[in-house]
Design a protein around this motif. Structure first.
Motif, short mmCIF file in Angstrom:
data_model
loop_
_atom_site.label_atom_id
_atom_site.label_comp_id
_atom_site.label_asym_id
_atom_site.label_seq_id
_atom_site.Cartn_x
_atom_site.Cartn_y
_atom_site.Cartn_z
N ARG A 24 -7.50 8.35 -4.82
CA ARG A 24 -7.22 9.66 -4.22
C ARG A 24 -7.59 9.67 -2.74
NH1 ARG A 24 -8.77 12.13 -9.27
NH2 ARG A 24 -10.90 12.37 -8.56
N ALA A 25 -8.72 9.05 -2.42
CA ALA A 25 -9.15 8.99 -1.01
C ALA A 25 -8.16 8.18 -0.18
CB ALA A 25 -10.55 8.38 -0.92
N LEU A 26 -7.71 7.05 -0.71
CA LEU A 26 -6.73 6.24 0.00
C LEU A 26 -5.42 7.00 0.18
CD1 LEU A 26 -7.05 2.59 -1.37
CD2 LEU A 26 -7.22 3.34 1.01
N GLY A 27 -5.05 7.74 -0.86
CA GLY A 27 -3.82 8.53 -0.78
C GLY A 27 -3.87 9.56 0.32
N LYS A 28 -5.01 10.23 0.45
CA LYS A 28 -5.16 11.23 1.51
C LYS A 28 -5.11 10.58 2.89
CE LYS A 28 -7.89 14.44 -1.31
NZ LYS A 28 -9.22 15.08 -1.51
N GLN A 29 -5.75 9.42 3.03
CA GLN A 29 -5.71 8.70 4.31
C GLN A 29 -4.28 8.28 4.64
OE1 GLN A 29 -8.45 5.45 3.72
NE2 GLN A 29 -10.19 6.60 4.52
N LEU A 30 -3.58 7.79 3.65
CA LEU A 30 -2.20 7.36 3.86
C LEU A 30 -1.33 8.52 4.33
CD1 LEU A 30 0.02 5.21 3.60
CD2 LEU A 30 0.26 5.87 1.19
N LYS A 31 -1.50 9.68 3.72
CA LYS A 31 -0.70 10.85 4.09
C LYS A 31 -0.98 11.27 5.53
CE LYS A 31 0.42 15.60 2.75
NZ LYS A 31 0.17 16.68 1.77
N VAL A 32 -2.26 11.31 5.90
CA VAL A 32 -2.64 11.70 7.26
C VAL A 32 -2.05 10.73 8.28
CG1 VAL A 32 -4.56 11.91 8.88
CG2 VAL A 32 -4.73 12.93 6.60
N LEU A 33 -2.16 9.43 8.00
CA LEU A 33 -1.64 8.42 8.93
C LEU A 33 -0.11 8.48 9.02
CD1 LEU A 33 -3.95 5.47 7.86
CD2 LEU A 33 -3.92 6.55 10.12
N ARG A 34 0.54 8.70 7.88
CA ARG A 34 2.00 8.79 7.88
C ARG A 34 2.49 9.98 8.71
NH1 ARG A 34 5.18 12.02 5.35
NH2 ARG A 34 3.66 12.67 3.77
N GLU A 35 1.86 11.13 8.50
CA GLU A 35 2.27 12.33 9.23
C GLU A 35 1.98 12.19 10.71
OE1 GLU A 35 0.23 15.42 7.14
OE2 GLU A 35 1.84 15.66 5.65
N ALA A 36 0.85 11.54 11.03
CA ALA A 36 0.52 11.32 12.45
C ALA A 36 1.54 10.40 13.12
CB ALA A 36 -0.88 10.71 12.56
N ALA A 37 2.13 9.50 12.32
CA ALA A 37 3.15 8.59 12.85
C ALA A 37 4.52 9.23 12.89
CB ALA A 37 3.19 7.32 12.02
N GLY A 38 4.63 10.45 12.36
CA GLY A 38 5.91 11.17 12.39
C GLY A 38 6.92 10.64 11.40
N VAL A 62 -2.01 9.08 -7.84
CA VAL A 62 -1.66 8.77 -9.23
C VAL A 62 -1.03 7.39 -9.37
CG1 VAL A 62 -1.37 11.18 -9.87
CG2 VAL A 62 0.60 9.91 -9.02
N ARG A 63 -0.77 6.70 -8.27
CA ARG A 63 -0.33 5.32 -8.30
C ARG A 63 -1.22 4.49 -7.39
NH1 ARG A 63 4.95 4.26 -10.06
NH2 ARG A 63 4.45 2.06 -9.72
N THR A 64 -1.44 3.27 -7.77
CA THR A 64 -2.35 2.41 -7.04
C THR A 64 -1.66 1.74 -5.87
OG1 THR A 64 -3.44 1.92 -9.14
CG2 THR A 64 -4.01 0.54 -7.25
N PRO A 65 -2.16 1.88 -4.63
CA PRO A 65 -1.58 1.15 -3.50
C PRO A 65 -1.93 -0.32 -3.60
CG PRO A 65 -3.53 2.35 -2.80
CD PRO A 65 -3.28 2.76 -4.23
N GLN A 66 -0.93 -1.18 -3.69
CA GLN A 66 -1.18 -2.61 -3.80
C GLN A 66 -1.69 -3.17 -2.48
OE1 GLN A 66 -0.59 -4.55 -6.85
NE2 GLN A 66 -0.81 -2.42 -7.48
N PRO A 67 -2.48 -4.24 -2.51
CA PRO A 67 -3.03 -4.83 -1.29
C PRO A 67 -1.97 -5.16 -0.24
CG PRO A 67 -4.18 -5.72 -3.17
CD PRO A 67 -3.05 -4.90 -3.73
N ASP A 68 -0.81 -5.74 -0.67
CA ASP A 68 0.22 -6.08 0.32
C ASP A 68 0.83 -4.84 0.94
OD1 ASP A 68 1.44 -5.35 -2.06
OD2 ASP A 68 3.10 -6.75 -1.82
N PHE A 69 0.91 -3.74 0.16
CA PHE A 69 1.40 -2.47 0.72
C PHE A 69 0.45 -1.97 1.80
CE2 PHE A 69 1.05 2.12 0.93
CZ PHE A 69 2.36 2.51 1.18
#
Length: 288
Positions: A24-38, A62-69
């Motif tokens: 869940r924490a990684l998911g929130k970080q991913l969303k923030v970074l994605r939105e910041a990148a537009g 709810v899905r696991t971010p794989q290391p390569d992703f």
């Protein structure tokens, strides 16, 4: 059906191994970074070679971010190592995920995770590996005896985590034979039903997936004994798995596996072709 729906022994709490918190924490970080990148979820998915739905599921935890992703997304989103720093923790968490299934299901889950080929027949519900999140939640919510909310959420998360087998490389081979009645049953209601049919339509177009429908009008049927799964682990012989009314069985005896395999092969020959099956699914969608 390898759906892991039966009554189980008491389990440890869903959060006890910490994996849910991490994802869940990684998911929130991913969303923030994605939105910041537009970038939209669709744009990020296209850039890192995965689907929009998968990006959405990872952002919701709810899905696991794989290391390569994580490594690809870190560079694309100019994360300066924030996502890459979690790779070791994710690898450790993935090991925990693979062993957190109940004892009776753990052997199957281990074989499924490393299989190079999975073939499945279902006559009651959409197989677990093909279920949407909403459909899976409806399946667990409706089962009897009733499950508490924490158990439902844990099982949904575990089921979605298993679907990462589709993201492995080299791509495993998948084939499915689904009874037409499975596609007609609106589990979860009209909206969930439509979403599930759309997902099946999408999955059936993957180049490593063959999805066929066994029409209800078929006058012959070689397997009236219930659902079945055939798996080929890397470097080992094919095995079979059955799960009926709470009785799960991983079959390794060569003669028993041969019988199951023969039945499945005849079903594939008698079912609609993959193209005909896709046409039927699309027709059902158009009638909703």
């Amino acid at each position: 059906m390898a759906n892991a729906d039966r009554e189980e022994r008491p389990e440890r709490p869903a959060e006890s191994d910490g994996t849910a918190h991490l994802f869940r924490a990684l998911g929130k970080q991913l969303k923030v970074l994605r939105e910041a990148a537009g970038l939209s979820q669709k744009e990020l998915g296209a850039a890192v070679h995965c689907g929009e739905d998968l990006v959405s599921a990872m952002e919701r935890g709810v899905r696991t971010p794989q290391p390569d992703f994580l490594e690809r997304a870190d560079a694309l989103l100019n994360a300066n190592g924030v996502l890459k720093a979690a790779v070791d923790e994710v690898k450790e968490a993935l090991t925990k995920v693979r062993t957190r299934h109940p004892d009776w299901f753990r052997d199957y889950a281990r074989v499924e995770a490393e299989a190079v080929a999975i073939h499945q027949y279902s006559n009651q519900a959409v197989p677990g590996l093909l279920q949407t999140e909403v459909y899976a939640r409806a399946v667990f919510t409706q089962r009897r005896p009733l499950l508490d909310e924490a158990t439902i959420e844990k099982r949904v998360a575990d089921r979605l985590a298993r679907q990462q087998v589709f993201e492995r490389w080299p791509l495993p081979t998948f084939s499915y034979v689904l009874e037409e009645a499975v596609l007609q049953r609106p589990i979860g209601g009209p909206s969930a039903h439509a979403e599930q049919l759309k997902h099946l339509s999408k999955v059936s177009c993957m180049r490593n997936v063959e999805l066929q429908v066994m029409p209800t009008s078929a006058e012959q049927h070689p397997n009236l004994d219930g659902p079945l799964t055939l798996l080929t682990p890397r470097g080992r012989k094919e095995v079979a798995y059955t799960e009926v009314q709470g009785n799960a069985r991983l079959i390794t005896d060569p003669e028993e596996v041969r019988v199951v395999s023969e039945r499945y092969g005849i079903m594939r020959a008698q079912a609609l072709t993959p193209r005909e099956s896709l046409t039927l699914i699309e027709k059902m969608l158009g009638e909703l």
